[in-house]
Scaffold this motif. Structure first.
Motif, PDB file in Angstrom:
ATOM      1  N   ALA A   1       9.063 -85.947  25.194  1.00 16.23           N
ATOM      2  CA  ALA A   1       9.455 -85.189  26.164  1.00 16.23           C
ATOM      3  C   ALA A   1       8.622 -83.558  26.209  1.00 16.23           C
ATOM      4  O   ALA A   1       9.597 -82.836  25.296  1.00 16.23           O
ATOM      5  N   VAL A   2       8.458 -83.073  27.068  1.00 14.52           N
ATOM      6  CA  VAL A   2       7.612 -81.095  26.664  1.00 14.52           C
ATOM      7  C   VAL A   2       8.817 -80.671  28.137  1.00 14.52           C
ATOM      8  O   VAL A   2       9.044 -81.531  28.881  1.00 14.52           O
ATOM      9  N   VAL A   3       9.550 -79.367  27.262  1.00 17.50           N
ATOM     10  CA  VAL A   3      10.280 -78.850  28.121  1.00 17.50           C
ATOM     11  C   VAL A   3      10.227 -77.887  28.330  1.00 17.50           C
ATOM     12  O   VAL A   3       8.938 -77.102  27.711  1.00 17.50           O
ATOM     13  N   VAL A   4      10.304 -77.472  29.713  1.00 20.70           N
ATOM     14  CA  VAL A   4       9.562 -76.219  31.012  1.00 20.70           C
ATOM     15  C   VAL A   4      10.200 -75.814  32.128  1.00 20.70           C
ATOM     16  O   VAL A   4      11.243 -76.292  31.946  1.00 20.70           O
TER      17      VAL A   4
ATOM     18  N   VAL B   1      -0.037 -72.397  26.354  1.00 15.13           N
ATOM     19  CA  VAL B   1       1.301 -72.348  26.674  1.00 15.13           C
ATOM     20  C   VAL B   1       1.307 -72.485  25.182  1.00 15.13           C
ATOM     21  O   VAL B   1       0.873 -73.714  25.092  1.00 15.13           O
ATOM     22  N   ALA B   2       2.951 -72.563  25.511  1.00 13.27           N
ATOM     23  CA  ALA B   2       3.718 -72.937  24.196  1.00 13.27           C
ATOM     24  C   ALA B   2       3.910 -74.542  24.419  1.00 13.27           C
ATOM     25  O   ALA B   2       4.142 -74.773  25.943  1.00 13.27           O
ATOM     26  N   LEU B   3       3.686 -75.740  23.957  1.00  9.31           N
ATOM     27  CA  LEU B   3       4.321 -76.606  23.834  1.00  9.31           C
ATOM     28  C   LEU B   3       4.922 -77.172  22.706  1.00  9.31           C
ATOM     29  O   LEU B   3       5.134 -77.256  22.136  1.00  9.31           O
ATOM     30  N   THR B   4       6.738 -76.974  23.915  1.00  8.65           N
ATOM     31  CA  THR B   4       7.603 -77.505  23.199  1.00  8.65           C
ATOM     32  C   THR B   4       7.694 -78.332  23.652  1.00  8.65           C
ATOM     33  O   THR B   4       8.475 -78.860  24.819  1.00  8.65           O
ATOM     34  N   ARG B   5       8.802 -79.434  22.812  1.00 11.29           N
ATOM     35  CA  ARG B   5       8.904 -81.056  23.328  1.00 11.29           C
ATOM     36  C   ARG B   5      10.568 -80.838  22.824  1.00 11.29           C
ATOM     37  O   ARG B   5      11.321 -79.818  22.109  1.00 11.29           O
TER      38      ARG B   5
ATOM     39  N   VAL C   1       7.115 -71.030  33.844  1.00 12.25           N
ATOM     40  CA  VAL C   1       6.120 -71.614  35.190  1.00 12.25           C
ATOM     41  C   VAL C   1       7.074 -71.336  36.257  1.00 12.25           C
ATOM     42  O   VAL C   1       7.892 -71.611  37.124  1.00 12.25           O
ATOM     43  N   LYS C   2       5.912 -71.548  37.454  1.00 11.11           N
ATOM     44  CA  LYS C   2       5.998 -71.684  38.467  1.00 11.11           C
ATOM     45  C   LYS C   2       4.963 -72.093  39.391  1.00 11.11           C
ATOM     46  O   LYS C   2       3.979 -72.442  39.203  1.00 11.11           O
ATOM     47  N   SER C   3       5.066 -72.638  41.359  1.00 10.89           N
ATOM     48  CA  SER C   3       4.396 -73.634  41.161  1.00 10.89           C
ATOM     49  C   SER C   3       2.979 -72.156  41.831  1.00 10.89           C
ATOM     50  O   SER C   3       3.326 -71.396  42.439  1.00 10.89           O
TER      51      SER C   3
ATOM     52  N   GLN D   1       1.635 -71.819  37.966  1.00 14.65           N
ATOM     53  CA  GLN D   1       1.365 -70.441  37.560  1.00 14.65           C
ATOM     54  C   GLN D   1       1.865 -70.028  35.828  1.00 14.65           C
ATOM     55  O   GLN D   1       3.133 -70.788  36.167  1.00 14.65           O
ATOM     56  N   HIS D   2       1.656 -69.788  35.299  1.00 17.73           N
ATOM     57  CA  HIS D   2       2.082 -69.601  33.522  1.00 17.73           C
ATOM     58  C   HIS D   2       2.191 -68.549  33.581  1.00 17.73           C
ATOM     59  O   HIS D   2       1.753 -67.471  34.190  1.00 17.73           O
TER      60      HIS D   2
END
Lengths: 443, 357, 358
Positions: B122-125, B163-167, B187-189, B196-197
């Motif tokens: 799963a990706v962490v954000v 975009v960083a893709l960190t799991r 991010v934010k909406s 919005q990155h």
């Protein structure tokens, strides 16, 4: 009347097709008897007369004629009766009280050699075995015309005499195997053989095995190929296919006829059949496992769409799939049973049920329909209908295990099936051999 | 004999097992949340689940909340109150809010790894706004397909190289590893778009310690071997499309001083130029822009003592293991790095550019 | 047809089944750096053991170890076959218990343990009941079905590898000799080799082929440890019970129809293990049939019931690990005593034969 005739009359007279006629041969009275349903009486008589006139120049006595015609000096009454039931003609010489068994002109009770009905051939020879054992042996001899071909015949049964023929290649065959088969037949000569189950008993196989110990084929080229590979082919009178011993797993995937195609195509076709078998075994189980036990294996998009299609289905996946599988089996069985003229009805009705209505009524999910259709199609890729039947049964084992243990159940079920197949042997030949002739070489 | 026994055993077992389809719930009786929001309020966790629910040919997205002392307790509360069972196995995105991330995510991440309920993939954000608001906005944009948020981070779908893709497993690794940290997208909406990155958070031992911009994240990704393919690099006089990128590194230790030379090899294709720009000047401009950016990134890393580029990896064979433990604090801030960029202009598009002035 | 194939496939399946579960964890926790040293030491010991064993067996063509020991006398058969049987039973118990626990941790968390163990034992018993030859044939079928899956997923597990984690390579630290987990790692070697002594009357095989296969198998031992190490690094990998499985879990292939590759990988390995347990059960029963001549056809059932009951009694993972440890004594006895004794008997019988001929 003479006791022999009387005896014959009393034993067979209750049959309306039994005939006794008096004729004159070389001016001596003789009685001929037989079954008019099996013998073409008129033609036989004229042929007989013609034969005697031509082959015995005048001056010969009846005794000499008898000597020339009969092989055994004296024929017992039982022997005479069984000859008659087999369709032979008996000539009784009133003067000398001798009797002779003669081959008459038979009525044509056999169908001609036709193209196979149970096994379709793609670009191959189209003849198939018939009910008549002599025809079958003849066809086999044509396919494998070598002096190494040995034909051995036996009659078994006490109520009726059934002819059983054994064909093999003298040099390539496993002697041990042939001896065992012959032993079995000779020791069980009094047993009736009417169908394969009888034969299974005679051969001493376990009658509860799921996989037939005989590979049946109605294609002469397949039978001949088996002989060529050192296997034994059995013919039983009135059974229109060859029984190949031992049966092998590879028979499910390989047809001799494939070799009429280029090799890469042959390999891919056979691979396709392997895939077909695996798909039949695994797919229904996989559906159950993924829907009810291990949905995490599905990708999320797939999971959501399956969940959506199953929404409103009121029972667990196991019941759902078993119900539909049974319906499908019924369709298959029904389409075998029905006469050809009504057959399409089943296809149509079945198609409507399976295609749309069950899904629309939310009784099953539409993914299941796809799975079922794919399974049925895959199942039909197997060579030999009898093989596809066993596979169909194994599928249920895996479905049930999958519903309990998920993917583990499927793989466990596969191990069970593998172990079952690996444990099968026919007269010491494992079911998994690809070419049993190889076994001989290294032992 | 034995065969018969085994066979006779099998039959009753099958029957027994059939009745024992224990807790196997069919897929339509499970809720499959694909996004989870975690926010710490004092000592309690607030968990928000985003559950797509199939309704009449479309998908509705449902938001549910739960509160508990641990994440599992919160989820359990939600599950208790819902009509179907919650199955976390399909979780694709885990969102932490910024305050919790700054406080530390170690326990949550370890919990995810331990229980295996949530896939380590799963990706962490991190979301840089009120998490409730974020989810409400996301919900609106997610219908009707239900998987939009996840597609944003899916490589063959909406992911873009900055975009960083960190799991989860990578974050977990950074908690223990001596020489590797990670960056998590912040991010934010968005107003029109889904999100919005804002850049990436620098995570050190499971805690957010700093932030880098989108451009710097691109470098982070390039450093980690992700392709920057498709990224458009805009400079003062031109903009180019990165077609492919590779990096090569050399590391050496002289007198207990770490040196590293990194070369970025770029294949670009020219998109726009102002009229008098030559290929050479584009190369030069690209070189200076990227080098500056790299240096800025390095400075950030060094000041936060979090090795998100995994620079320590290059010194694993040069520094003894006992010393590696102190890599972040002892060695990283003293590292000297030299960046260079080699650009190949693969093509110029349909128009010719002047060779020389 | 070369019957070595049956034996080779069995060898590969059994060892594949073992090395991806406990083995990486044991090795990683036994040493902090230079893990290839304990792995290679293990492999060399393993090669020596199977070489000795097969060398000894080669003096007795067409005999299995039961016959060899029985001919050597009553004492020899008690001293050697007894422990072998006991060890086999222990191995079955530990394997069934441990693997059902692993399955339960990794997925099927809803399914009760008893039913899982029941299922696994059921399959193994069925396999065992088919007899030696069928077990090896089953091995071939299973290999055809599942080996491609395992190999494919094995290669895909390299996805997240960072080769720089390989360093530091060298180490002066040999403290792993004092670590419990190093000796436990021999579980991966000790379980699988005994069957080589049971094949001979059924299949003929060339010991050279097995040795070559064993050498080619060493990379699998190496990578089963190094893939988790290269993905996570020693510090992180040592926090896992089953490092390789967690590593598998982190593999992300977005073109595949299925999401969790681990499951297929793991379960394919479990089928290998089921086959192995079947094999071990068969070996044990062959031994027990030799010594207890009564109720021959019920011995397998009795044995399985005993194993199942013991599995049920074990309540927690801790005890499994202790069993693992207690079993070490037996393990090393079997690993050392059996091959050497067979070699000695072999040399003796060869000498005797030579004397008789002279």
């Amino acid at each position: 009347m003479v006791p022999f005739l009387q005896e014959m009359k009393s034993r067979l007279g209750s049959n309306d097709d039994f005939f006794i006629q008096r004729v004159f041969l070389l001016d001596k009275p003789v009685v001929i008897m037989g079954l008019s349903t099996l013998i073409d009486v008129v033609n036989t008589k004229s042929a007989l007369l013609e034969y005697i006139e031509q082959s015995f120049p005048s001056g010969k006595t009846v005794e000499e004629v008898i000597k020339a015609m009969s092989t055994t000096p004296h024929i017992e009454i039982n022997e005479a009766i069984s000859a008659i039931t087999k369709g032979k003609l008996i000539i009784y010489f009133e003067v000398t009280k001798q009797r002779v068994i003669v081959d008459p002109i038979m009525k044509l009770l056999n169908r001609s050699i036709e193209s196979p009905t149970n096994e379709n051939v793609f670009q191959g020879s189209m003849s198939s075995f018939t009910e008549d054992i002599d025809t079958n042996i003849g066809i086999a001899r044509k396919e494998f015309n070598s002096r190494r071909l040995v034909v051995k015949s036996y009659y078994t049964g006490s109520l009726q005499k059934k002819r059983l023929s054994l064909l093999y290649d003298e040099e390539r065959v496993d002697r041990k195997l042939v001896n065992q088969v012959i032993d079995r037949i000779e020791n069980n000569q009094d047993k009736e053989i009417n169908h394969i189950q009888n034969l299974t008993k005679v051969m001493g196989f376990n009658s509860m095995e799921l996989i037939p110990k005989f590979n049946t084929t109605e294609l002469p080229q397949e039978a001949a190929n088996s002989i060529r590979k050192g296997r034994v082919v059995l013919f039983i009178d009135r059974i229109p296919f060859a029984l190949v011993l031992p049966s092998l797993l590879w028979d499910m995937f390989a047809l001799e006829n494939d070799k009429n195609l280029p090799k890469p195509i042959m390999i891919s076709l056979r691979l396709l059949r392997v895939v077909g078998v695996l798909a039949t075994l695994i797919m229904p189980g996989l559906y159950v496992a993924l829907v009810s036990v291990n949905p995490e294996v599905l990708r999320i998009e797939l999971a959501l769409s399956i969940a959506q299609s199953r929404d409103g289905v009121p029972y667990p996946a196991l019941i759902e799939i078993i119900m539909m599988l049974v319906v499908l089996e019924l369709v298959i069985e029904a389409s075998i049973r029905l006469p050809r003229s009504i057959g399409p009805t089943i296809t149509m009705v079945g198609g409507i049920i399976l295609g749309q209505a069950v899904v629309a009524a939310q009784l099953v999910s539409n993914l299941l329909i796809i799975i079922l259709a794919a399974t049925t199609i895959a199942n039909s890729t197997v060579v030999g209908v009898q093989n596809s039947l066993s596979i169909r049964l194994f599928k249920y084992l895996i479905v049930v295990l999958a519903s309990i243990y998920g993917v583990l159940g499927i793989l466990g079920g596969m191990v069970l099936v593998s172990a079952y197949l690996a444990g099968l042997t026919t007269f010491g030949v494992s079911y998994l051999y690809i070419n049993p002739a190889e076994r001989r070489r290294d032992s | 004999m034995l065969k018969t026994i085994t066979r006779m055993l099998i039959i009753p077992c099958m029957a027994g097992m059939l009745s024992g389809c224990w807790d196997n719930k069919d897929i339509n009786h499970r809720s499959l949340p694909i996004t989870m929001g975690v926010s710490m309020v004092g000592e309690t966790y607030k968990v928000i689940l985003l559950i797509p629910e199939p309704v009449e040919r479309t998908t509705k997205v449902r938001i549910v909340y739960g509160i508990g002392k641990t994440i599992t307790e919160a989820v359990d509360h939600i599950s208790r109150d819902m009509e179907s069972d919650i199955d976390m196995l399909h979780m694709k995105v885990v969102v932490f809010d910024k305050p919790s991330a700054e406080k530390g995510m170690t326990d949550s991440i370890s919990g995810f790894m331990r229980a295996r309920d949530i896939s380590p993939k799963a990706v962490v954000v991190i979301c840089d706004e009120d998490i409730d608001h974020f989810f409400k906005r996301t919900k609106q944009t997610m219908e009707p397909s239900g998987t939009t948020l996840y597609n944003y981070f899916e490589k063959n779908a909406g992911w873009s190289p900055e975009v960083a893709l960190t799991r989860i497993w990578q974050v977990y690794r950074s908690i223990y590893s001596f020489t590797r940290d990670v960056a998590i997208p912040v991010v934010k909406s968005g107003n029109d778009t889904m999100m919005q990155h804002l850049g990436s958070a620098i995570i050190k031992n499971g805690r957010m310690v700093g932030q880098i911009s989108s451009e710097e994240t691109l470098l982070f990704n390039a450093f980690n071997g992700e392709s920057a393919h498709g990224k458009i690099e805009v400079m003062q006089h031109s903009s180019v499309l990165i077609v492919s990128n590779t990096m090569s590194h050399e590391s050496k230790v002289v007198n207990n001083q770490m040196y590293m030379t990194s070369r970025i090899n770029l294949n670009v294709s020219i998109l726009e130029t102002s009229s008098h720009v030559t290929n050479d000047s584009i190369k030069k401009e690209l070189d200076s822009t990227l080098t500056d950016r790299c240096n800025a990134l390095l400075a950030k890393i060094q000041s936060s003592e979090a090795d998100i580029l995994g620079l320590g990896q290059f010194f694993r064979n040069k520094i003894p293991r006992a010393e590696l433990k102190n890599w972040r604090t002892e060695y990283l801030p003293r590292l000297k790095m030299d960046f260079s960029v080699r650009t190949v202009i693969q093509n110029e598009g349909n128009l010719k550019t002047p060779r020389r002035k | 047809m070369n019957k070595s194939l049956h034996v080779l496939i069995m060898y590969i399946l059994v060892h594949l089944g073992f090395i991806f579960f406990m083995y990486p964890g044991d090795i990683i926790s036994s040493s902090e750096e230079g893990h290839w040293i304990p792995i290679l030491i293990g492999c060399i010991v393993h090669l020596l053991v199977i070489w000795t064993y097969m060398k000894g067996m080669s003096y007795f063509p067409d005999r299995n170890i039961i016959q060899i020991y029985s001919e050597a006398g009553r004492i020899a058969s008690v001293v050697f076959l007894g422990p072998v049987a006991l060890y086999s039973v222990m191995v079955s118990i530990i394997t069934i218990r441990a693997y059902s626990e692993v399955i339960s941790i990794v997925f099927l968390s809803n399914t009760p343990l008893w039913s899982m163990m029941f299922f696994m034992l059921l399959i193994s018993t069925y396999v065992a009941s088919k007899g030696g030859e069928a077990i090896f044939r089953t091995g071939i079928l299973i290999a055809v079905l599942f080996l491609p899956v395992v190999v494919f997923i094995f290669f895909s597990s390299f996805q997240n590898v960072d080769w720089r984690y390989v360093f530091p390579m060298s180490t002066k630290d040999f403290s792993f000799f004092a670590k419990r987990s190093f000796y436990e790692s021999f579980f991966a070697f000790a379980g699988g080799f005994l069957f080589l002594g049971f094949v001979q009357p059924l299949f003929k095989y060339k010991s050279k082929h097995v040795l070559i296969c064993a050498v080619f198998f060493i990379p699998f031992f190496l990578f089963s440890v190094y893939v988790p190490l290269l993905t996570f690094g020693q510090a992180t990998a040592s926090t896992f019970h089953f490092p390789y499985i967690v590593t598998m879990d982190s593999v992300h292939l977005n073109w595949l129809m299925f999401d969790r590759l681990t499951m297929f990988f793991l379960l394919s390995l479990v089928t290998f293990i089921l086959l192995f347990v079947g094999l071990v059960l068969w070996m044990t029963v062959s031994i027990s049939k030799r010594f207890i001549p009564i109720f021959k056809s019920y011995q397998l059932a009795a044995l399985v019931i005993v194993i199942y009951s013991v599995c049920l009694i074990i309540p927690e993972w801790e005890i499994v690990q202790n069993l693992f440890w207690w079993n070490s004594i037996l393990r090393f006895y079997v690993l050392i005593a059996v091959p050497i004794s067979i070699l000695i008997f072999g040399l003796r019988s060869k000498g005797k034969g030579a004397r008789e001929r002279a």
